[in-house]
Write an enzyme that holds these catalytic residues in place. Structure first.
Site, PDB file in Angstrom:
ATOM      1  N   PHE A 182     -45.923 -10.820 -17.842  1.00 41.59           N
ATOM      2  CA  PHE A 182     -46.007 -12.059 -18.689  1.00 41.59           C
ATOM      3  C   PHE A 182     -47.669 -11.787 -18.993  1.00 41.59           C
ATOM      4  CE2 PHE A 182     -48.585 -13.168 -14.732  1.00 41.59           C
ATOM      5  CZ  PHE A 182     -50.015 -14.284 -15.394  1.00 41.59           C
ATOM      6  N   LYS A 183     -48.316 -11.166 -18.434  1.00 44.72           N
ATOM      7  CA  LYS A 183     -50.103 -10.023 -19.087  1.00 44.72           C
ATOM      8  C   LYS A 183     -49.408  -9.772 -20.108  1.00 44.72           C
ATOM      9  CE  LYS A 183     -51.137 -11.425 -14.541  1.00 44.72           C
ATOM     10  NZ  LYS A 183     -51.863 -10.207 -14.013  1.00 44.72           N
ATOM     11  N   ASP A 184     -49.197  -9.677 -20.662  1.00 46.90           N
ATOM     12  CA  ASP A 184     -48.378  -8.396 -22.336  1.00 46.90           C
ATOM     13  C   ASP A 184     -48.540  -9.483 -23.023  1.00 46.90           C
ATOM     14  OD1 ASP A 184     -47.882  -5.796 -21.489  1.00 46.90           O
ATOM     15  OD2 ASP A 184     -46.212  -6.588 -21.179  1.00 46.90           O
ATOM     16  N   THR A 228     -52.032  -6.991 -14.256  1.00 47.35           N
ATOM     17  CA  THR A 228     -53.313  -7.120 -15.895  1.00 47.35           C
ATOM     18  C   THR A 228     -53.423  -5.235 -16.533  1.00 47.35           C
ATOM     19  OG1 THR A 228     -53.812  -9.152 -15.008  1.00 47.35           O
ATOM     20  CG2 THR A 228     -55.428  -7.112 -16.615  1.00 47.35           C
TER      21      THR A 228
END
Length: 495
Positions: free
Chosen positions: A99-101, A134
């Site tokens: 999800f950090k993308d 991250t």
């Protein structure tokens, strides 16, 4: 402060976090008007509420967002699927399958724009800490960016092999991976201490990519709006949507909290933790007490102090910095914040919480694969277990799937064997060369490493530039001589 300055600074000089002066409010009419928008166009509308035209012209904002979304493998960027009687928001379709993308692709492009238009004299040294995802997302968002050096700290031996390889196989000269002999919290402390060091901060032009950077939280609000609109597309009777969020550093669920503050019809925000349950203990008992980190099968949540929680506490304190300062000073001195009465009741109006240990996590992964032919990563399984424990399995609940299961094969294989075939982008990592450095848990050593890495990269690029210039001069000389020879030849031929 301006949006530009907040993004470029990352962390305040006193180690505090930036929060918006005010949270814009939306009407349901405006939210409904966004229903037919693409994900990228929706992101522009949501982010424009916080980003003034004089900071980032709308045309530029649209370009930044569209280029960021183009790096995702799914046309919806963050698709919503129904499984097991509830919805799952798939946040793992970006370059690093996590999800950090979503936020870090955008942050990298914001950095690039701000540097090109005068910030920091065109230079930025990003120092980040990662518990797993991250780091690679930041690296993929910043690799090759002009004027940017990216140094990522990760706890030695405490990230999955694939997570480490996603970071250490990137060959770009502006990327530097550092294994720190300690925990994620140690890495995070080094980052904060480095920001507090004025001489170092100004010398290297320090910037942040962790969710301490407000841009990260802002970019993540979009998928709450997106998923609400998709769920209510299919369920006209649903009025509010609950969200279960695997939670470590509190940044992802904080984006949901801000979305609710903006006017999105959010019901409960469910804080789902593993054995490192400081947040569950707070929302269930009012005890934000620091314990030692337990190593689990969901390593990105192996955090005992949640940085972004400070932002929420500011709002819980009535946006009173004095009250917040007293709480944080007490926490730094004793490792404890204890709230009771009205403040705890207020927190519980927005948040529920649950804890899933390793046994429950593996049980959930196994159940969803056998019943629904659907693989959950260990973190996502924690979120699903939470709604099962709380009785919130229904069509008005969305669980955030924060990473692809193939990033955690050792953990998932304890529940499902054999595992599904991993995506080729991940399996090829094992045949690629890696490079990284190792440092002790010492901020001064890490800071010296950052300075040396920047100097060495600049020296190499300068030397390469000189060679290229000399090569061009040589080619030019050869070209001039050849041209003269051709003129002489033609003149002689005519005579």
């Amino acid at each position: 402060m301006s949006f530009r300055d907040v993004v470029m600074s990352g962390l305040a000089h006193d180690r505090g976090l930036f929060v918006p002066d005010s949270v814009p409010t939306l009407t349901m009419e405006e939210i409904e008007s966004w229903r037919s928008l693409s994900y990228a166009d929706l992101a522009v509308e949501v982010m424009a509420k916080f980003v003034d035209e004089d900071q980032v012209p709308r045309k530029i904002l649209k370009d930044i967002v569209k280029r960021s979304c183009a790096s995702f493998r799914h046309k919806d960027v963050t698709p919503v699927v129904e499984k097991g009687g509830h919805y799952i928001l798939e946040l793992f379709h970006g370059p690093t399958f996590a999800f950090k993308d979503v936020a870090l692709q955008m942050l990298g492009n914001f950095f690039e724009y701000f540097l090109e238009t005068g910030s920091n004299g065109g230079r930025l040294a990003v120092l980040g800490a990662t518990s797993g995802d991250t780091g690679s997302a930041a690296i993929y968002g910043l690799r090759g960016k002009k004027g940017v050096d990216c140094v990522i700290l990760f706890p030695y031996g405490r990230v999955s092999e694939i997570q480490e390889r996603q970071m250490t196989t990137v060959p770009d000269s502006n990327i530097h991976c550092v294994a720190v002999e300690g925990t994620f919290d140690d890495c995070q402390d080094i980052v904060k201490e480095s920001f507090a060091n004025k001489e170092f901060r100004e010398k290297v032009k320090l910037g942040a990519v962790n969710s301490i950077n407000w841009c990260r939280v802002l970019a993540q609000t979009t998928y709450y709006f997106w998923s609400y609109l998709r769920v209510t597309d299919e369920n006209k009777d649903v009025r509010t949507v609950n969200y279960s969020v695997p939670t470590g550093n509190f940044g992802d669920i904080l984006a949901g909290y801000y979305s609710k503050r903006m006017g999105l019809p959010v019901g409960k925000l469910i804080v789902a933790t593993n054995e490192n349950d400081i947040l569950h203990r707070f929302f269930s008992k009012g005890e934000y007490h620091r314990y030692d980190i337990a190593e689990t099968i969901s390593p990105s949540m192996d955090i005992c102090v949640s940085s972004n929680f400070e932002r929420y506490l500011y709002h819980l304190a009535g946006d009173d910095p004095t009250t917040l300062a007293s709480w944080m000073e007490a926490f730094e001195a004793t490792g404890k914040i204890t709230l009771t009465g009205k403040k705890l009741e207020e927190a519980r109006k927005d948040f529920l919480s649950a804890r899933a240990d390793t046994a429950l996590t593996l049980q959930t992964i196994k159940e969803y694969y056998e019943k629904y032919d659907y693989m959950l990563c260990p973190h996502s399984a924690v979120g699903v277990s939470a709604i099962q424990q709380l009785g919130e399995v229904n069509k008005a609940t969305v669980c955030l799937a924060t990473a692809h299961d193939a990033k955690f094969p050792d953990a998932c294989k304890r529940a499902v064997d054999p595992l599904p075939t991993p995506p080729p982008q991940l399996s090829k990592l094992f045949s690629m060369k890696t490079r990284s450095s190792k440092c002790p848990n010492d901020a001064s050593v890490v800071q010296a490493f950052v300075e040396k890495s920047i100097e060495e990269r600049i020296a190499k690029e300068s030397a390469a530039g000189s060679r290229n210039l000399q090569r061009k001069k040589t080619l030019l000389s050869v070209g001039v001589v050849a041209a003269i020879a051709m003129v002489v030849f033609q003149f002689t031929k005519r005579r």
